[in-house]
Design a protein around this motif. Structure first.
Motif, PDB file in Angstrom:
ATOM      1  N   ILE A   1      -7.133   4.361  -3.006  1.00  0.00           N
ATOM      2  CA  ILE A   1      -5.943   3.842  -2.504  1.00  0.00           C
ATOM      3  C   ILE A   1      -5.023   3.342  -3.647  1.00  0.00           C
ATOM      4  CG2 ILE A   1      -4.967   1.804  -1.398  1.00  0.00           C
ATOM      5  CD1 ILE A   1      -7.893   1.480  -0.009  1.00  0.00           C
ATOM      6  N   HIS A   2      -3.740   3.847  -3.555  1.00  0.00           N
ATOM      7  CA  HIS A   2      -2.699   3.315  -4.532  1.00  0.00           C
ATOM      8  C   HIS A   2      -1.828   2.340  -3.962  1.00  0.00           C
ATOM      9  CE1 HIS A   2       1.163   4.836  -6.602  1.00  0.00           C
ATOM     10  NE2 HIS A   2       0.960   3.771  -7.181  1.00  0.00           N
ATOM     11  N   THR A   3      -1.870   1.265  -4.881  1.00  0.00           N
ATOM     12  CA  THR A   3      -0.899  -0.071  -4.321  1.00  0.00           C
ATOM     13  C   THR A   3       0.144  -0.238  -5.673  1.00  0.00           C
ATOM     14  OG1 THR A   3      -2.502  -1.631  -5.431  1.00  0.00           O
ATOM     15  CG2 THR A   3      -2.864  -0.998  -3.140  1.00  0.00           C
ATOM     16  N   GLU A   4       1.082  -0.868  -5.360  1.00  0.00           N
ATOM     17  CA  GLU A   4       1.827  -1.468  -6.170  1.00  0.00           C
ATOM     18  C   GLU A   4       2.316  -2.873  -6.196  1.00  0.00           C
ATOM     19  OE1 GLU A   4       5.576   0.914  -8.030  1.00  0.00           O
ATOM     20  OE2 GLU A   4       6.637  -0.676  -6.809  1.00  0.00           O
ATOM     21  N   ILE A   5       1.940  -3.605  -7.400  1.00  0.00           N
ATOM     22  CA  ILE A   5       2.185  -5.069  -7.321  1.00  0.00           C
ATOM     23  C   ILE A   5       3.250  -5.517  -8.164  1.00  0.00           C
ATOM     24  CG2 ILE A   5       0.929  -7.246  -7.999  1.00  0.00           C
ATOM     25  CD1 ILE A   5      -0.269  -5.103  -5.694  1.00  0.00           C
ATOM     26  N   SER A   6       4.281  -6.186  -7.863  1.00  0.00           N
ATOM     27  CA  SER A   6       5.312  -6.702  -8.447  1.00  0.00           C
ATOM     28  C   SER A   6       5.148  -8.357  -8.813  1.00  0.00           C
ATOM     29  CB  SER A   6       6.631  -6.422  -8.047  1.00  0.00           C
ATOM     30  OG  SER A   6       7.036  -4.915  -7.689  1.00  0.00           O
ATOM     31  N   LEU A   7       5.392  -8.698  -9.851  1.00  0.00           N
ATOM     32  CA  LEU A   7       5.086 -10.085 -10.195  1.00  0.00           C
ATOM     33  C   LEU A   7       6.260 -10.675 -10.566  1.00  0.00           C
ATOM     34  CD1 LEU A   7       2.893 -12.399 -10.580  1.00  0.00           C
ATOM     35  CD2 LEU A   7       2.927 -11.523 -12.993  1.00  0.00           C
TER      36      LEU A   7
ATOM     37  N   ILE B   1       0.700  -1.337  -0.137  1.00  0.00           N
ATOM     38  CA  ILE B   1      -0.176   0.067  -0.210  1.00  0.00           C
ATOM     39  C   ILE B   1       0.966   1.300   0.188  1.00  0.00           C
ATOM     40  CG2 ILE B   1      -1.778   1.293   1.179  1.00  0.00           C
ATOM     41  CD1 ILE B   1      -2.787  -1.409   0.339  1.00  0.00           C
ATOM     42  N   LEU B   2       0.800   2.029  -0.928  1.00  0.00           N
ATOM     43  CA  LEU B   2       1.576   3.105  -1.155  1.00  0.00           C
ATOM     44  C   LEU B   2       0.968   4.431  -0.394  1.00  0.00           C
ATOM     45  CD1 LEU B   2       3.403   2.897  -4.614  1.00  0.00           C
ATOM     46  CD2 LEU B   2       4.234   1.947  -2.645  1.00  0.00           C
ATOM     47  N   ASP B   3      -0.350   4.491  -0.769  1.00  0.00           N
ATOM     48  CA  ASP B   3      -1.034   5.718  -0.097  1.00  0.00           C
ATOM     49  C   ASP B   3      -2.453   5.381  -0.086  1.00  0.00           C
ATOM     50  OD1 ASP B   3      -1.063   8.229   0.895  1.00  0.00           O
ATOM     51  OD2 ASP B   3      -0.112   9.249  -0.800  1.00  0.00           O
TER      52      ASP B   3
ATOM     53  N   TYR C   1       2.658  -3.499 -11.652  1.00  0.00           N
ATOM     54  CA  TYR C   1       1.252  -2.787 -11.881  1.00  0.00           C
ATOM     55  C   TYR C   1       1.021  -1.783 -10.654  1.00  0.00           C
ATOM     56  CZ  TYR C   1       0.487  -6.975 -14.939  1.00  0.00           C
ATOM     57  OH  TYR C   1       0.380  -7.960 -15.711  1.00  0.00           O
ATOM     58  N   ASP C   2       0.857  -0.655 -10.930  1.00  0.00           N
ATOM     59  CA  ASP C   2       0.319   0.621  -9.797  1.00  0.00           C
ATOM     60  C   ASP C   2      -1.295   0.425 -10.119  1.00  0.00           C
ATOM     61  OD1 ASP C   2       2.834   2.514  -8.476  1.00  0.00           O
ATOM     62  OD2 ASP C   2       3.145   1.119 -10.320  1.00  0.00           O
TER      63      ASP C   2
END
Length: 218
Positions: free
Chosen positions: A163-169, A145-147, A184-185
């Motif tokens: 809500i801003h999230t960042e997902i790394s695969l 969770i970034l913000d 993915y953001d």
């Protein structure tokens, strides 16, 4: 290398039944009739979202159905996706405040499960979860969770409670999980769902934004 995206979401094609009408918005007009859904991904049947891909200009429509299916011991709602004359199914699930998307996320990412949001967590909260396979190799997702509580403007439309999230695969070919295959953001608005996804594939140098154009929540 040809890249085809299927969403709700992660990319081009990308990713709960209720009896009361919650929200209806056509973003090309000035009229808004809002009775907010309380989740960050409405699942009401016949709700629909239209997205535009910044890299291609192609629009994608995703529509919730009244059908459910069980995947990885979770109950998912089936969504129909249409883009550039192609159709596919995408699946969404809300489980203990965790939000999952399951489907084809492009460039060989077949049958990937993405945990992309927890709607009660604070900035800095992070997670790691299995995501299935990438090109036959075990995959995992790392998210953060970034913000929270953001106000985000897309075109002439402004969304609150975002809500801003960042997902790394990443995937493991035998020597541990490698540099992220895809990032993915997600920008997710309360009562509306995903309003924007910034996608990048570092290994092929491809980036794209998927932005919400219009939506109707039943």
């Amino acid at each position: 290398m040809k890249i085809v995206f299927f969403v709700f979401f992660g990319t081009l094609l990308f990713m709960m039944s209720g009896c009361s009408k919650e929200l209806s918005v056509e973003m090309k007009t000035d009229t808004l009739v809002i009775k907010p859904d309380t989740t960050y991904q409405p699942l009401e049947a016949n709700s629909a979202w239209v997205y535009k891909d910044s890299a291609t200009g192609v629009t994608t429509t995703i529509a919730a159905t009244d059908s459910d299916t069980v995947i990885n011991n979770k109950t998912y709602t089936v969504f129909h996706v249409t883009s550039a004359g192609q159709t596919a199914d995408e699946y969404f699930s809300i489980n203990s405040h965790n939000y999952f998307s399951y489907g084809n996320f492009g460039n060989g990412l077949v049958n990937i499960e993405l945990l992309y949001l927890n709607d009660t967590a604070s900035p800095g909260y992070n997670w790691q979860a299995s995501a299935g396979t990438v090109n036959g190799y075990p995959a995992q997702v790392q998210g953060e969770i970034l913000d929270t509580g953001l106000t985000v403007t897309i075109g002439t439309n402004t969304f609150s409670h975002v809500i801003h999230t960042e997902i790394s695969l990443a995937y493991n070919v035998g020597g541990g999980f490698q540099t992220p295959y895809a990032i993915y953001d997600y920008y997710v608005a309360k009562g509306i769902g995903i309003i924007k996804i910034e996608s990048s594939f570092p290994t092929v140098g491809f980036t794209s934004d998927l932005e919400l154009v219009s939506y109707t929540i039943q």
